[in-house]
Design an enzyme around this catalytic site. Sequence first.
Site, PDB file in Angstrom:
ATOM      1  N   PRO A 149       0.810  -1.218   0.000  1.00  0.00           N
ATOM      2  CA  PRO A 149       0.000   0.000   0.000  1.00  0.00           C
ATOM      3  C   PRO A 149       0.846   1.272   0.000  1.00  0.00           C
ATOM      4  O   PRO A 149       1.686   1.470   0.867  1.00  0.00           O
ATOM      5  CB  PRO A 149      -0.797  -0.115   1.297  1.00  0.00           C
ATOM      6  CG  PRO A 149      -0.715  -1.548   1.692  1.00  0.00           C
ATOM      7  CD  PRO A 149       0.598  -2.034   1.180  1.00  0.00           C
ATOM      8  N   GLU A 150       0.643   2.112  -0.996  1.00  0.00           N
ATOM      9  CA  GLU A 150       1.228   3.443  -1.037  1.00  0.00           C
ATOM     10  C   GLU A 150       0.072   4.439  -0.882  1.00  0.00           C
ATOM     11  O   GLU A 150      -1.044   4.035  -0.559  1.00  0.00           O
ATOM     12  CB  GLU A 150       2.004   3.644  -2.351  1.00  0.00           C
ATOM     13  CG  GLU A 150       3.111   2.612  -2.522  1.00  0.00           C
ATOM     14  CD  GLU A 150       3.884   2.750  -3.823  1.00  0.00           C
ATOM     15  OE1 GLU A 150       4.014   3.871  -4.326  1.00  0.00           O
ATOM     16  OE2 GLU A 150       4.367   1.723  -4.337  1.00  0.00           O
ATOM     17  N   LYS A 181       1.397   7.464   4.006  1.00  0.00           N
ATOM     18  CA  LYS A 181       0.902   6.081   3.987  1.00  0.00           C
ATOM     19  C   LYS A 181       0.307   5.680   5.332  1.00  0.00           C
ATOM     20  O   LYS A 181       0.012   4.502   5.545  1.00  0.00           O
ATOM     21  CB  LYS A 181       2.041   5.129   3.635  1.00  0.00           C
ATOM     22  CG  LYS A 181       2.738   5.433   2.318  1.00  0.00           C
ATOM     23  CD  LYS A 181       3.911   4.503   2.120  1.00  0.00           C
ATOM     24  CE  LYS A 181       4.801   4.972   0.965  1.00  0.00           C
ATOM     25  NZ  LYS A 181       6.013   4.131   0.847  1.00  0.00           N
ATOM     26  N   ARG A 224      16.751  -1.681  -3.722  1.00  0.00           N
ATOM     27  CA  ARG A 224      15.412  -1.581  -4.289  1.00  0.00           C
ATOM     28  C   ARG A 224      15.492  -1.803  -5.790  1.00  0.00           C
ATOM     29  O   ARG A 224      16.363  -1.248  -6.464  1.00  0.00           O
ATOM     30  CB  ARG A 224      14.806  -0.191  -4.045  1.00  0.00           C
ATOM     31  CG  ARG A 224      14.437   0.064  -2.606  1.00  0.00           C
ATOM     32  CD  ARG A 224      13.215  -0.744  -2.210  1.00  0.00           C
ATOM     33  NE  ARG A 224      12.949  -0.666  -0.784  1.00  0.00           N
ATOM     34  CZ  ARG A 224      13.492  -1.476   0.123  1.00  0.00           C
ATOM     35  NH1 ARG A 224      14.334  -2.408  -0.235  1.00  0.00           N
ATOM     36  NH2 ARG A 224      13.185  -1.352   1.395  1.00  0.00           N
TER      37      ARG A 224
END
Length: 271
Positions: free
Chosen positions: A2-3, A53, A260
Amino acid sequence: MPELPEVETIRRELGPQLAGRRVADAWSHESDKFTPALDVTGTTFGEVSRRGKYLLAALDNETELVIHLGMTGVLRVIEPDDESGFADLPHIRARWTFADGGQLVFRDVRRFGRLRVVPNGDYSTITTLFALGPEPFDPAFTAEHLHRELNASSRRIKTQLLSQRPVAGVGNIYADEALWHAQVYPAARRITRPAAERLRDAIEDVLAAGVANGGTTLRDYRTATGAEGSNQHHLVCYGRAGLPCERCAKTLVARSWDARTTTFCPVCQKR
DNA sequence: GTGATAACCTGCTCGC
DNA sequence: TGCGAGCAGGTTATCA
């Protein structure tokens, strides 16, 4: 994962379901990340808001329940007649039982989520929330601000976006998308003023589209009603390594920077 | 003070 | 078919 768009979608659905409901009982997983759930017992939920967030659920004793969904967190209100079976799934980390028999259930497979109860508006004990940058839809999020913030550090542009300090709510998916739209090299350590202007607009645009589409469902994410978002059908960069760039037709590539994975176009997003 | 890296955590995919 | 390794990623802690 979730962003901002996913959290905002959950907030919009959850708010009306929680407002005015009193918590008669609470249970949590034994981890310190989730035991603050127990502190909500006996309180009544008020308005649900969002910062970056983070979900912020007001309680009637002048405190707030702060919820971060981590990567796999899902919140769902289960009414007494619910037959979905959600409340019986494995990996439930917290459960609040309302006086009317309903439940708010927090499921988080990877346990990257976390809960906190803090005095109203006092986020000084939550480092990232306390130092959060402006909301992307706030007038304070200007190209000048972004240009100044990104050039104040020598870290990579994308790494800085993920830090939540230049702007709140951007994660890996929307960072890749915004950088592609703005044609900015993700590993650059400086940014020009025109590029900062393009990036500011791209961040706002991709996040607004994400909200309009109910979020991006790749694997775990579901809205508070259990529905999938549809933004994954509109992604042009994230997760598309090996596929042609929609702008120049060259092959998108994936690289790992700062632990990342980043997908980008080596032609459109030159160093 | 700043930047880089490891750790947390579990399910999925891939190769053997 | 079964097993192990590697990967995914937001935040925090630790180290240089």
